[in-house]
Design an enzyme around this catalytic site. Structure first.
Site, PDB file in Angstrom:
ATOM      1  N   ASN A   1      54.188  78.814  56.823  1.00 53.83           N
ATOM      2  CA  ASN A   1      53.086  77.869  57.046  1.00 53.83           C
ATOM      3  C   ASN A   1      53.682  76.462  57.040  1.00 53.83           C
ATOM      4  O   ASN A   1      54.026  75.939  55.992  1.00 53.83           O
ATOM      5  CB  ASN A   1      52.054  78.046  55.918  1.00 53.83           C
ATOM      6  CG  ASN A   1      50.984  76.978  55.932  1.00 53.83           C
ATOM      7  OD1 ASN A   1      50.816  76.255  56.912  1.00 53.83           O
ATOM      8  ND2 ASN A   1      50.241  76.883  54.835  1.00 53.83           N
ATOM      9  N   TRP A   2      53.781  75.886  58.224  1.00 55.96           N
ATOM     10  CA  TRP A   2      54.416  74.559  58.343  1.00 55.96           C
ATOM     11  C   TRP A   2      53.504  73.434  57.864  1.00 55.96           C
ATOM     12  O   TRP A   2      53.920  72.289  57.775  1.00 55.96           O
ATOM     13  CB  TRP A   2      54.880  74.311  59.790  1.00 55.96           C
ATOM     14  CG  TRP A   2      56.175  74.984  60.128  1.00 55.96           C
ATOM     15  CD1 TRP A   2      56.851  75.898  59.352  1.00 55.96           C
ATOM     16  CD2 TRP A   2      56.976  74.791  61.302  1.00 55.96           C
ATOM     17  NE1 TRP A   2      58.009  76.274  59.980  1.00 55.96           N
ATOM     18  CE2 TRP A   2      58.106  75.606  61.182  1.00 55.96           C
ATOM     19  CE3 TRP A   2      56.836  74.008  62.450  1.00 55.96           C
ATOM     20  CZ2 TRP A   2      59.109  75.669  62.158  1.00 55.96           C
ATOM     21  CZ3 TRP A   2      57.825  74.069  63.437  1.00 55.96           C
ATOM     22  CH2 TRP A   2      58.946  74.887  63.288  1.00 55.96           C
ATOM     23  N   LYS A   3      52.243  73.751  57.613  1.00 56.49           N
ATOM     24  CA  LYS A   3      51.277  72.727  57.184  1.00 56.49           C
ATOM     25  C   LYS A   3      51.330  71.537  58.160  1.00 56.49           C
ATOM     26  O   LYS A   3      51.518  71.752  59.352  1.00 56.49           O
ATOM     27  CB  LYS A   3      51.556  72.320  55.735  1.00 56.49           C
ATOM     28  CG  LYS A   3      51.635  73.539  54.803  1.00 56.49           C
ATOM     29  CD  LYS A   3      51.618  73.204  53.348  1.00 56.49           C
ATOM     30  CE  LYS A   3      51.642  74.486  52.534  1.00 56.49           C
ATOM     31  NZ  LYS A   3      51.504  74.248  51.108  1.00 56.49           N
TER      32      LYS A   3
ATOM     33  N   HIS B   1      42.915  78.264  53.372  1.00 58.70           N
ATOM     34  CA  HIS B   1      44.019  77.781  52.530  1.00 58.70           C
ATOM     35  C   HIS B   1      43.456  76.814  51.486  1.00 58.70           C
ATOM     36  O   HIS B   1      42.525  76.052  51.775  1.00 58.70           O
ATOM     37  CB  HIS B   1      45.071  77.080  53.396  1.00 58.70           C
ATOM     38  CG  HIS B   1      46.338  76.804  52.639  1.00 58.70           C
ATOM     39  ND1 HIS B   1      46.443  75.765  51.749  1.00 58.70           N
ATOM     40  CD2 HIS B   1      47.522  77.458  52.613  1.00 58.70           C
ATOM     41  CE1 HIS B   1      47.660  75.782  51.206  1.00 58.70           C
ATOM     42  NE2 HIS B   1      48.326  76.804  51.719  1.00 58.70           N
TER      43      HIS B   1
ATOM     44  N   GLU C   1      44.439  74.089  50.474  1.00 59.35           N
ATOM     45  CA  GLU C   1      44.459  72.676  50.891  1.00 59.35           C
ATOM     46  C   GLU C   1      43.264  72.359  51.787  1.00 59.35           C
ATOM     47  O   GLU C   1      42.763  71.231  51.794  1.00 59.35           O
ATOM     48  CB  GLU C   1      45.803  72.358  51.572  1.00 59.35           C
ATOM     49  CG  GLU C   1      46.929  72.289  50.536  1.00 59.35           C
ATOM     50  CD  GLU C   1      48.309  72.649  51.046  1.00 59.35           C
ATOM     51  OE1 GLU C   1      48.516  72.692  52.266  1.00 59.35           O
ATOM     52  OE2 GLU C   1      49.185  72.909  50.190  1.00 59.35           O
TER      53      GLU C   1
ATOM     54  N   GLU D   1      47.455  82.916  46.572  1.00 58.02           N
ATOM     55  CA  GLU D   1      48.244  81.712  46.325  1.00 58.02           C
ATOM     56  C   GLU D   1      47.636  80.931  45.170  1.00 58.02           C
ATOM     57  O   GLU D   1      46.675  80.162  45.372  1.00 58.02           O
ATOM     58  CB  GLU D   1      48.256  80.823  47.569  1.00 58.02           C
ATOM     59  CG  GLU D   1      48.806  81.492  48.803  1.00 58.02           C
ATOM     60  CD  GLU D   1      49.230  80.462  49.844  1.00 58.02           C
ATOM     61  OE1 GLU D   1      50.406  80.448  50.192  1.00 58.02           O
ATOM     62  OE2 GLU D   1      48.377  79.673  50.278  1.00 58.02           O
TER      63      GLU D   1
ATOM     64  N   GLY E   1      53.700  74.370  46.324  1.00 54.52           N
ATOM     65  CA  GLY E   1      54.443  73.125  46.496  1.00 54.52           C
ATOM     66  C   GLY E   1      54.916  72.511  45.187  1.00 54.52           C
ATOM     67  O   GLY E   1      55.358  71.365  45.158  1.00 54.52           O
TER      68      GLY E   1
ATOM     69  N   SER F   1      55.469  78.449  46.262  1.00 52.15           N
ATOM     70  CA  SER F   1      56.860  78.165  45.888  1.00 52.15           C
ATOM     71  C   SER F   1      57.795  79.362  46.048  1.00 52.15           C
ATOM     72  O   SER F   1      58.755  79.515  45.291  1.00 52.15           O
ATOM     73  CB  SER F   1      56.927  77.616  44.456  1.00 52.15           C
ATOM     74  OG  SER F   1      56.226  76.384  44.362  1.00 52.15           O
TER      75      SER F   1
ATOM     76  N   GLY G   1      55.492  78.014  52.370  1.00 52.24           N
ATOM     77  CA  GLY G   1      55.289  76.660  52.857  1.00 52.24           C
ATOM     78  C   GLY G   1      56.618  75.935  53.019  1.00 52.24           C
ATOM     79  O   GLY G   1      57.303  76.030  54.035  1.00 52.24           O
ATOM     80  N   GLY G   2      57.004  75.206  51.982  1.00 48.77           N
ATOM     81  CA  GLY G   2      58.193  74.350  52.047  1.00 48.77           C
ATOM     82  C   GLY G   2      59.446  75.059  52.537  1.00 48.77           C
ATOM     83  O   GLY G   2      60.211  74.492  53.340  1.00 48.77           O
TER      84      GLY G   2
END
Ligand code: PGA
Length: 256
Positions: free
Chosen positions: A10-12, A93, A95, A169, A175, A214, A235-236
């Protein structure tokens, strides 16, 4: 893992045309991991470009509207995602629940729209730290599953056809570099599976339950080896091939 592992990046709100090189590198390496389903979800402007840049991995969006078209400035429909070559969409998500006030009911309506457009769906659930500390984590997540997942005949067919995944999640693990204990992940994934069976009867065995928060090269193997962990939403560590591919390899090794 009993199921084919599913590793989704997930590149957000990260990415650029230059970053398509990372996607190409991930795509080339995918051939070495035929036992793993791999996908990337870039921001909307990159979906079409990424689709053209890769051949062996899935491509998805990070949100969609409930309607197929109309006067909704700034929104993108599931039909548009499908039209540009997306295979799936991430919905609910944390976010988006936080930044856009998305409710379970809205997430469910988006899931209905995505399935109607022929997309696969990954629905995200997860508790906040406050909810976990209050001993309410499992209740919160169970309620999110009960009220966010699509219902009815179309949904049941899609679930049986492998079009639905759930991503657990924990919000406090996203993150932050702080990963949930494997025991807590096992307990929560079992709870999610129970709710999936309540919703879809036998077909409830089908959706893969991904862990997210993470995930990285160092912790992926232990998480992916846990019962009912059918993959990871990353993500990251999905932003570069160097960070992402060891997670894919860990999933593949678990299958070997
Ligand atoms: P993270 O994000 O891997 O950067 O924690 C995971 C996610 O939000 O899907």
């Amino acid at each position: 893992m009993a199921q084919r592992p599913y590793i989704v990046g997930n590149w957000k709100m990260n990415g650029s045309r230059a970053m398509l090189a990372e996607a190409r590198a991930i795509d080339r390496a995918a051939a070495r991991h035929p036992q793993v389903d791999i996908a990337l979800a870039p921001p909307f402007p990159l979906i079409g470009l990424l689709r053209e840049a890769v051949t062996g991995i899935g491509v998805g969006g990070q949100d969609c509207h409930t309607e197929a078209k109309g006067a909704h400035t700034g929104d993108v429909s599931a039909a548009m995602l499908a039209d540009i070559g997306a295979d799936f969409v991430i919905l609910g998500h944390s976010e988006r629940r936080r930044d856009h006030g998305e409710s379970n009911a809205l997430v469910r309506a988006k899931a209905d729209a995505a399935l109607a457009a022929g997309l696969g769906v990954i629905i995200c659930v997860g508790e906040t730290l406050e909810e976990r500390d209050a001993g309410r984590a499992e209740d919160v997540v169970a309620s999110q599953v009960d009220h966010s997942l699509p219902q009815g005949e179309v949904a049941l067919e899609a679930v049986a056809g492998g079009k639905l995944a759930v991503a657990y999640e924990p919000v406090w693990a996203i993150g932050t570099g702080r990963v949930a204990d494997v025991e807590d992940v096992i307990a929560m994934h079992a709870a999610v599976r129970a709710r999936l069976h309540a919703a879809y009867d036998e077909a409830g065995a089908r959706p893969r339950i991904l862990y997210g928060g993470s995930v990285n090269a160092g912790n992926a193997a232990a998480l992916l080896a846990a019962p009912e962990v059918g993959g990871a939403l990353v993500g990251g560590a999905s932003l570069t091939a160097d960070a992402f591919l060891p997670i894919v390899a860990a999933a593949g090794a678990g299958e070997g």
